[in-house]
Design an enzyme around this catalytic site. Structure first.
Site, short mmCIF file in Angstrom:
data_model
loop_
_atom_site.label_atom_id
_atom_site.label_comp_id
_atom_site.label_asym_id
_atom_site.label_seq_id
_atom_site.Cartn_x
_atom_site.Cartn_y
_atom_site.Cartn_z
N GLU A 1 0.69 -1.12 0.00
CA GLU A 1 0.03 -0.06 -0.02
C GLU A 1 0.72 1.29 0.09
OE1 GLU A 1 -2.80 -0.44 3.20
OE2 GLU A 1 -3.66 -2.12 2.21
N HIS B 1 -8.91 9.39 2.77
CA HIS B 1 -8.57 8.34 2.09
C HIS B 1 -8.75 8.71 0.60
CE1 HIS B 1 -8.19 4.16 0.21
NE2 HIS B 1 -7.80 3.82 1.47
N ARG C 1 -0.67 8.69 1.52
CA ARG C 1 -2.15 8.92 1.21
C ARG C 1 -2.34 10.58 1.28
NH1 ARG C 1 -5.42 4.91 4.95
NH2 ARG C 1 -4.73 3.24 3.85
N HIS D 1 -11.17 9.51 6.52
CA HIS D 1 -11.16 7.98 6.65
C HIS D 1 -10.64 7.60 8.12
CE1 HIS D 1 -10.26 3.93 5.68
NE2 HIS D 1 -8.94 4.19 5.82
N ARG E 1 -0.96 8.75 9.20
CA ARG E 1 -0.68 7.48 9.42
C ARG E 1 -0.38 6.50 8.48
NH1 ARG E 1 -4.73 2.87 9.04
NH2 ARG E 1 -5.88 4.24 7.84
P1 FAD Z 1 -13.62 0.40 16.14
O1 FAD Z 1 -13.34 -0.79 15.34
O2 FAD Z 1 -14.13 1.39 15.26
O3 FAD Z 1 -14.48 0.10 17.17
C1 FAD Z 1 -15.22 1.19 18.24
C2 FAD Z 1 -16.26 0.44 19.03
O4 FAD Z 1 -16.86 1.47 19.81
C3 FAD Z 1 -17.31 -0.17 18.12
O5 FAD Z 1 -17.79 -1.22 18.62
C4 FAD Z 1 -18.36 1.06 18.74
O6 FAD Z 1 -19.67 0.86 18.33
C5 FAD Z 1 -18.21 1.09 19.89
N1 FAD Z 1 -18.66 2.69 20.64
C6 FAD Z 1 -18.34 3.80 19.97
N2 FAD Z 1 -18.85 4.55 20.90
C7 FAD Z 1 -19.53 4.17 21.70
C8 FAD Z 1 -20.08 4.50 22.91
N3 FAD Z 1 -20.45 5.87 23.14
N4 FAD Z 1 -20.69 3.54 23.84
C9 FAD Z 1 -20.43 2.25 23.78
N5 FAD Z 1 -19.65 1.92 22.61
C10 FAD Z 1 -19.08 2.88 21.67
N6 FAD Z 1 -6.96 0.12 9.05
C11 FAD Z 1 -5.65 -0.73 8.95
O7 FAD Z 1 -4.67 -0.98 9.71
N7 FAD Z 1 -5.92 -1.65 7.80
C12 FAD Z 1 -6.86 -1.62 6.83
O8 FAD Z 1 -6.90 -2.17 6.08
C13 FAD Z 1 -8.08 -0.65 7.12
N8 FAD Z 1 -9.08 -0.34 6.37
C14 FAD Z 1 -9.72 0.40 6.60
C15 FAD Z 1 -11.03 0.42 5.94
C16 FAD Z 1 -12.35 1.26 6.43
C17 FAD Z 1 -13.34 1.28 5.35
C18 FAD Z 1 -12.24 1.80 7.52
C19 FAD Z 1 -13.48 2.72 7.85
C20 FAD Z 1 -11.11 1.91 8.48
C21 FAD Z 1 -9.96 1.24 8.09
N9 FAD Z 1 -8.73 0.82 8.89
C22 FAD Z 1 -7.89 0.18 8.39
C23 FAD Z 1 -8.97 1.63 9.97
C24 FAD Z 1 -9.06 0.73 11.06
O9 FAD Z 1 -10.24 -0.10 10.88
C25 FAD Z 1 -9.45 1.30 12.35
O10 FAD Z 1 -8.84 2.30 12.79
C26 FAD Z 1 -9.61 0.55 13.61
O11 FAD Z 1 -10.17 -0.70 13.08
C27 FAD Z 1 -10.14 0.85 14.90
O12 FAD Z 1 -10.70 -0.04 15.78
P2 FAD Z 1 -10.87 0.49 17.40
O13 FAD Z 1 -11.14 -1.07 17.97
O14 FAD Z 1 -9.97 1.47 17.87
O15 FAD Z 1 -12.31 1.07 16.85
C1 SIN Z 2 -7.33 0.43 2.49
O1 SIN Z 2 -7.48 -0.59 2.41
O2 SIN Z 2 -6.86 1.11 1.71
C2 SIN Z 2 -7.36 0.99 3.96
C3 SIN Z 2 -6.03 0.67 4.74
C4 SIN Z 2 -5.93 1.51 6.00
O3 SIN Z 2 -6.63 2.34 6.23
O4 SIN Z 2 -4.89 1.33 6.68
#
Ligand code: FAD
Ligand code: SIN
Length: 519
Positions: free
Chosen positions: A116, A244, A292, A353, A388
């Protein structure tokens, strides 16, 4: 009142990894996860490209990954944290695999590593183009085997409990703020419950929903950051919103925007203007695989020059059988919309993103509030700096969830519950007569942030944003004071706080760095 040893807010990769580890090490402890939607709804679920980890047998090295991360972060990463995260990555990856996560392999049995933007090597482990879904499912299934974990869905954390609720002095008077748990709304009954906890982890993810056009699902409203801010935690680097480059352009716009993974450019796809010109080499010698911030700004600049609403991602020259095999989710989405990749190009546009900033933590995930930890996208750990590096987010989440687990398990024995924590006081509030006020304000906020606080900012636009935010803040606080709490109202309030932090921290930053660009 519910008492627990560990209160985990959020069930994405960060919260679940932490909960599983703690529950396993301390089987007699009581671990409660509250999550505001269904159990899997999270940014994690939608992660496509994968997780960046150095596997030295593949000709990669820690130093290269560190260098790539530092380069993307543009001088603002903490180099010690970068080294720590990169070198701890392989152990955390092995745990994900032990818990059943399946990463794609080639016919040789070696991992099929993707590439990437900003990476000088192939180092992205993935499961097709649905890596996040695979990780989320396997973590949920692990958590489900542990009897001392309770997972409460549709439970919305409203506010942290601190000594402020006990009527004691805190924070600005020099005394440290302590966290004793959180007030949580059961969205199905409408009841606000008091969760008293020795350790609280904010793992609530990012805040893409503060923008009109985002790849983030509806849950990404920055609740944890807003709660921590209200409790006086230190919040930093909010100005670094990563856009993104290639979200699918659809008219009418759908929210969230469907992502066309950066791994597609890693696979050889090219960016073209609507008139068919390749343009990325005019901006960076790495072309489509520049980081990015550079690709998003390049697209933004081409769109401003041409007046077009999108550019194209061209996959026509690629081996489409191999493409379908690697990216079935993207292939199917395009097919559904009538985009045949052998003849058509994919219309794409940048979208909000990832939030590089957030709640400031130390190397063990401890925030500036006692007994309050944060990891995942809600935290500002020092890994990402001004921008990032792709696929470093899942990595950061698992590494810091592990460190939070280690530290908090050392601490938990010595923590006692305070006396006299009050229940939530709803006196004087009534049911809202018009939810539409909340919906309209959310839309207005998102449009305002997209118009004035986007990829390229200016002092004048930021000032306008600050003025409009002040009005929205006052209206929403008035509503909050007289209305019963609802998830919609709390999300709006939290989005306004997050927007305020983005605007104020953007106004303070004087030089362009990373994803931050002001004219
Ligand atoms: P999240 O996975 O967002 O989880 C947050 C949790 O908190 C959820 O369960 C939500 O419901 C809960 N929550 C929020 N507010 C409250 C509240 N007030 N009370 C109770 N619960 C609450 N990163 C990579 O490294 N590689 C990738 O390929 C990649 N692809 C991506 C593609 C997309 C489309 C997106 C949107 C992001 C991508 N990212 C990627 C970024 C990555 O997915 C996220 O940064 C990461 O998954 C965040 O994980 P997290 O556990 O911190 O938060
Ligand atoms: C992607 O698959 O392009 C998202 C990867 C990332 O947010 O790290």
């Amino acid at each position: 009142m519910l008492r627990c040893d560990f209160l985990v807010i959020g069930s994405g990769v960060a919260g679940l990894t932490f909960a599983i580890k703690v529950a396993r090490l301390l089987p007699h402890s009581n671990v409660v996860i509250v999550t505001k939607a269904g159990e899997s709804e999270s940014n994690t679920k939608y992660a496509q490209g994968g997780i960046a980890v150095v596997l030295d047998s593949y000709g990669d090295s820690f130093d290269r990954h560190i260098e790539d991360t530092l380069r993307a972060g543009d001088g603002l990463c903490d180099p010690d944290i970068v080294r720590m995260v990169v070198t701890e990555g392989p152990d955390r990856l092995n745990e994900l695999i032990e818990w059943g996560t399946d990463f794609d392999e080639k016919s040789s049995g070696n991992f099929d590593l993707g590439r990437e933007g900003g990476h000088t090597r192939r180092r992205i482990l993935h499961h097709k183009d649905i890596t996040g879904l695979e990780i989320e499912r396997k973590l949920l299934s692990q958590a489900g085997t542990l009897p001392n974990i309770t997972l409460s869905t549709h439970h919305f954390a409203i506010d942290l409990i601190t000594q402020h609720h006990l009527g004691k002095e805190e924070g600005h008077t020099g005394a440290p703020v302590n966290c004793y748990g959180a007030y949580v709304l059961d969205s199905q009954t409408g009841k606000i419950e008091t969760y008293v906890s020795k350790i609280t982890l904010i793992a609530t993810g990012g805040a893409g929903q503060v923008y009109q056009s985002t790849t983030n699902p509806l849950i990404a409203t920055g609740d944890g950051i807003a709660m921590a801010y209200r409790a006086k935690a230190r919040i930093e680097h909010m100005e670094f919103i990563q856009f993104h480059p290639t979200a699918l352009y659809q008219h009418p716009q759908s929210s969230p925007s469907f992502l066309i993974s950066e791994a597609v450019r890693g696979f050889g796809a090219l960016l073209r203007t609507r008139s068919g010109e390749l343009f990325m080499r005019n901006y960076d010698e790495r072309g489509e695989l520049a980081s990015r911030d550079i690709v998003s700004r390049a697209i933004d600049s081409e769109l401003k020059k041409s007046g077009d609403e999108y550019v194209y991602l061209d996959c026509r020259h690629l081996d489409l059988n191999a493409f379908r095999d690697h990216f079935p989710n993207i292939f199917n989405k395009c097919s559904e919309l009538g985009i045949g990749l052998s003849g058509d190009m994919i219309p794409v546009v940048p979208a909000a993103h990832y939030l590089c900033g957030g709640i400031v933590t130390d190397r063990d995930g401890q925030t500036t509030i006692e007994n309050l930890f944060s990891c995942g996208e809600s935290a500002r750990t020092g890994l990402h700096g001004g921008n990032r590096l792709a696929s470093n987010s899942l990595l950061e989440a698992v590494v810091f969830a592990h460190r939070c687990y280690k530290k908090s398990c050392e601490m938990v024995e010595g923590i006692t519950f305070p006396e006299g924590i009050p229940e939530w006081n709803e006196e004087g509030t009534t049911q809202p007569d018009e939810l539409i006020l909340i919906t309209h304000n959310r839309k207005e906020l998102q449009a305002m942030m997209s118009n004035y606080v986007g990829i390229i900012r200016s002092g004048e636009r930021l000032d306008r944003a600050a003025n409009r935010l002040k009005i929205m803040y006052e209206e929403t606080e008035a509503l909050y004071k007289r209305t019963k709490i609802s998830p919609q109202l709390m999300e709006l309030r939290n989005l306004i706080s997050v927007a305020y932090l983005i605007v104020q921290q953007s106004l303070k930053r004087k030089h362009n760095v990373g994803v931050f660009f002001k004219v």
